[in-house]
Scaffold this motif. Structure first.
Motif, PDB file in Angstrom:
ATOM      1  N   LEU A  27       0.843  -1.191   0.000  1.00 54.37           N
ATOM      2  CA  LEU A  27       0.000   0.000   0.000  1.00 54.37           C
ATOM      3  C   LEU A  27       0.880   1.242   0.000  1.00 54.37           C
ATOM      4  CD1 LEU A  27      -2.825  -1.030   2.478  1.00 54.37           C
ATOM      5  CD2 LEU A  27      -2.519  -1.594   0.066  1.00 54.37           C
ATOM      6  N   GLU A  28       1.132   1.751  -1.179  1.00 52.55           N
ATOM      7  CA  GLU A  28       1.987   2.924  -1.345  1.00 52.55           C
ATOM      8  C   GLU A  28       1.232   4.028  -2.054  1.00 52.55           C
ATOM      9  OE1 GLU A  28       5.257   1.266  -3.500  1.00 52.55           O
ATOM     10  OE2 GLU A  28       6.200   0.495  -1.698  1.00 52.55           O
ATOM     11  N   ASP A  29       1.735   5.246  -1.910  1.00 49.42           N
ATOM     12  CA  ASP A  29       1.182   6.425  -2.572  1.00 49.42           C
ATOM     13  C   ASP A  29      -0.306   6.565  -2.267  1.00 49.42           C
ATOM     14  OD1 ASP A  29       3.732   7.039  -3.657  1.00 49.42           O
ATOM     15  OD2 ASP A  29       3.378   5.611  -5.272  1.00 49.42           O
ATOM     16  N   HIS A  31      -2.859   4.375  -2.851  1.00 51.17           N
ATOM     17  CA  HIS A  31      -3.569   3.108  -3.045  1.00 51.17           C
ATOM     18  C   HIS A  31      -4.980   3.230  -2.472  1.00 51.17           C
ATOM     19  CE1 HIS A  31      -4.604  -1.128  -2.866  1.00 51.17           C
ATOM     20  NE2 HIS A  31      -3.587  -1.353  -3.684  1.00 51.17           N
ATOM     21  N   GLU A  32      -5.956   2.684  -3.177  1.00 49.91           N
ATOM     22  CA  GLU A  32      -7.356   2.836  -2.781  1.00 49.91           C
ATOM     23  C   GLU A  32      -7.694   2.171  -1.441  1.00 49.91           C
ATOM     24  OE1 GLU A  32     -10.245   0.420  -5.119  1.00 49.91           O
ATOM     25  OE2 GLU A  32      -8.458  -0.149  -6.255  1.00 49.91           O
ATOM     26  N   TRP A  33      -6.865   1.288  -0.917  1.00 43.91           N
ATOM     27  CA  TRP A  33      -7.149   0.609   0.357  1.00 43.91           C
ATOM     28  C   TRP A  33      -6.655   1.403   1.569  1.00 43.91           C
ATOM     29  CZ3 TRP A  33      -5.590  -5.185  -0.693  1.00 43.91           C
ATOM     30  CH2 TRP A  33      -6.453  -5.721  -1.656  1.00 43.91           C
ATOM     31  N   ILE A  34      -5.805   2.405   1.365  1.00 41.87           N
ATOM     32  CA  ILE A  34      -5.260   3.177   2.490  1.00 41.87           C
ATOM     33  C   ILE A  34      -6.400   3.869   3.235  1.00 41.87           C
ATOM     34  CG2 ILE A  34      -3.812   5.153   3.127  1.00 41.87           C
ATOM     35  CD1 ILE A  34      -1.956   4.361   0.803  1.00 41.87           C
ATOM     36  N   ASP A  35      -6.372   3.768   4.569  1.00 40.24           N
ATOM     37  CA  ASP A  35      -7.367   4.356   5.473  1.00 40.24           C
ATOM     38  C   ASP A  35      -8.730   3.671   5.420  1.00 40.24           C
ATOM     39  OD1 ASP A  35      -5.609   6.211   6.582  1.00 40.24           O
ATOM     40  OD2 ASP A  35      -5.977   7.646   4.969  1.00 40.24           O
ATOM     41  N   LYS A  36      -8.778   2.439   4.895  1.00 40.78           N
ATOM     42  CA  LYS A  36     -10.027   1.672   4.891  1.00 40.78           C
ATOM     43  C   LYS A  36      -9.901   0.487   5.837  1.00 40.78           C
ATOM     44  CE  LYS A  36     -11.886   2.780   0.401  1.00 40.78           C
ATOM     45  NZ  LYS A  36     -12.418   2.248  -0.844  1.00 40.78           N
ATOM     46  N   GLN A  37     -11.033   0.099   6.413  1.00 41.51           N
ATOM     47  CA  GLN A  37     -11.070  -1.128   7.196  1.00 41.51           C
ATOM     48  C   GLN A  37     -11.223  -2.300   6.232  1.00 41.51           C
ATOM     49  OE1 GLN A  37     -14.393  -0.375   9.837  1.00 41.51           O
ATOM     50  NE2 GLN A  37     -12.994   0.140  11.493  1.00 41.51           N
ATOM     51  N   ILE A  38     -10.774  -3.469   6.657  1.00 41.80           N
ATOM     52  CA  ILE A  38     -10.835  -4.642   5.793  1.00 41.80           C
ATOM     53  C   ILE A  38     -12.265  -4.912   5.330  1.00 41.80           C
ATOM     54  CG2 ILE A  38     -10.567  -7.155   5.801  1.00 41.80           C
ATOM     55  CD1 ILE A  38      -7.948  -6.694   7.333  1.00 41.80           C
ATOM     56  N   LYS A  39     -13.235  -4.731   6.214  1.00 41.10           N
ATOM     57  CA  LYS A  39     -14.625  -5.004   5.840  1.00 41.10           C
ATOM     58  C   LYS A  39     -15.138  -4.048   4.761  1.00 41.10           C
ATOM     59  CE  LYS A  39     -16.384  -2.384   9.786  1.00 41.10           C
ATOM     60  NZ  LYS A  39     -17.031  -2.546  11.098  1.00 41.10           N
ATOM     61  N   GLU A  40     -14.426  -2.951   4.511  1.00 40.78           N
ATOM     62  CA  GLU A  40     -14.828  -1.987   3.485  1.00 40.78           C
ATOM     63  C   GLU A  40     -14.223  -2.287   2.107  1.00 40.78           C
ATOM     64  OE1 GLU A  40     -15.291   2.156   5.825  1.00 40.78           O
ATOM     65  OE2 GLU A  40     -13.225   1.398   5.687  1.00 40.78           O
ATOM     66  N   LEU A  41     -13.305  -3.233   2.043  1.00 41.64           N
ATOM     67  CA  LEU A  41     -12.611  -3.511   0.786  1.00 41.64           C
ATOM     68  C   LEU A  41     -13.523  -4.245  -0.188  1.00 41.64           C
ATOM     69  CD1 LEU A  41      -9.121  -4.690   2.073  1.00 41.64           C
ATOM     70  CD2 LEU A  41      -9.897  -2.366   1.541  1.00 41.64           C
ATOM     71  N   ASP A  42     -13.392  -3.896  -1.449  1.00 39.75           N
ATOM     72  CA  ASP A  42     -14.149  -4.549  -2.506  1.00 39.75           C
ATOM     73  C   ASP A  42     -13.275  -5.643  -3.106  1.00 39.75           C
ATOM     74  OD1 ASP A  42     -16.064  -5.174  -4.385  1.00 39.75           O
ATOM     75  OD2 ASP A  42     -15.509  -3.536  -5.731  1.00 39.75           O
ATOM     76  N   VAL A  68      -3.053   1.121   6.505  1.00 35.89           N
ATOM     77  CA  VAL A  68      -2.356   2.406   6.421  1.00 35.89           C
ATOM     78  C   VAL A  68      -1.275   2.335   5.345  1.00 35.89           C
ATOM     79  CG1 VAL A  68      -2.811   2.978   8.844  1.00 35.89           C
ATOM     80  CG2 VAL A  68      -0.688   1.833   8.237  1.00 35.89           C
ATOM     81  N   GLU A  69      -0.840   3.497   4.908  1.00 35.04           N
ATOM     82  CA  GLU A  69       0.219   3.567   3.907  1.00 35.04           C
ATOM     83  C   GLU A  69       1.459   2.851   4.426  1.00 35.04           C
ATOM     84  OE1 GLU A  69       2.596   6.787   1.131  1.00 35.04           O
ATOM     85  OE2 GLU A  69       1.020   7.487   2.478  1.00 35.04           O
TER      86      GLU A  69
END
Length: 79
Positions: A27-29, A31-42, A68-69
């Motif tokens: 998770l760099e720069d 990335h769409e997953w930064i600051d999301k909880q796992i349950k929010e990931l698509d 986190v980043e």
């Protein structure tokens, strides 16, 4: 990140062969997953987050774990 001498043990209770892929996502720069909880990931229901490496720690993922980043997320993708 897995290194050449690292050992990864995956087990299954299934009696048949399963086509799966082990993948690391850094998770760099922006990335769409930064600051999301796992349950929010698509992600696919056939994709499992096995662990998160954050700096020098290994984190066991839970639904409310916030990414986190700099995190390295290890996924098992069952096809």
């Amino acid at each position: 990140m897995l290194k050449q001498q690292d050992c990864v043990l995956l087990t299954s209770t299934e009696k048949r062969s399963v086509d799966a892929r082990l993948e690391e996502v850094c998770l760099e720069d922006n990335h769409e997953w930064i600051d999301k909880q796992i349950k929010e990931l698509d992600i696919s229901r056939r994709t499992f987050i096995l662990m998160i490496r954050r700096k020098n720690r290994i984190i066991q993922p839970e639904d409310n774990t916030k990414l986190v980043e700099g995190d390295v997320v290890v996924l098992l993708d069952r096809r």
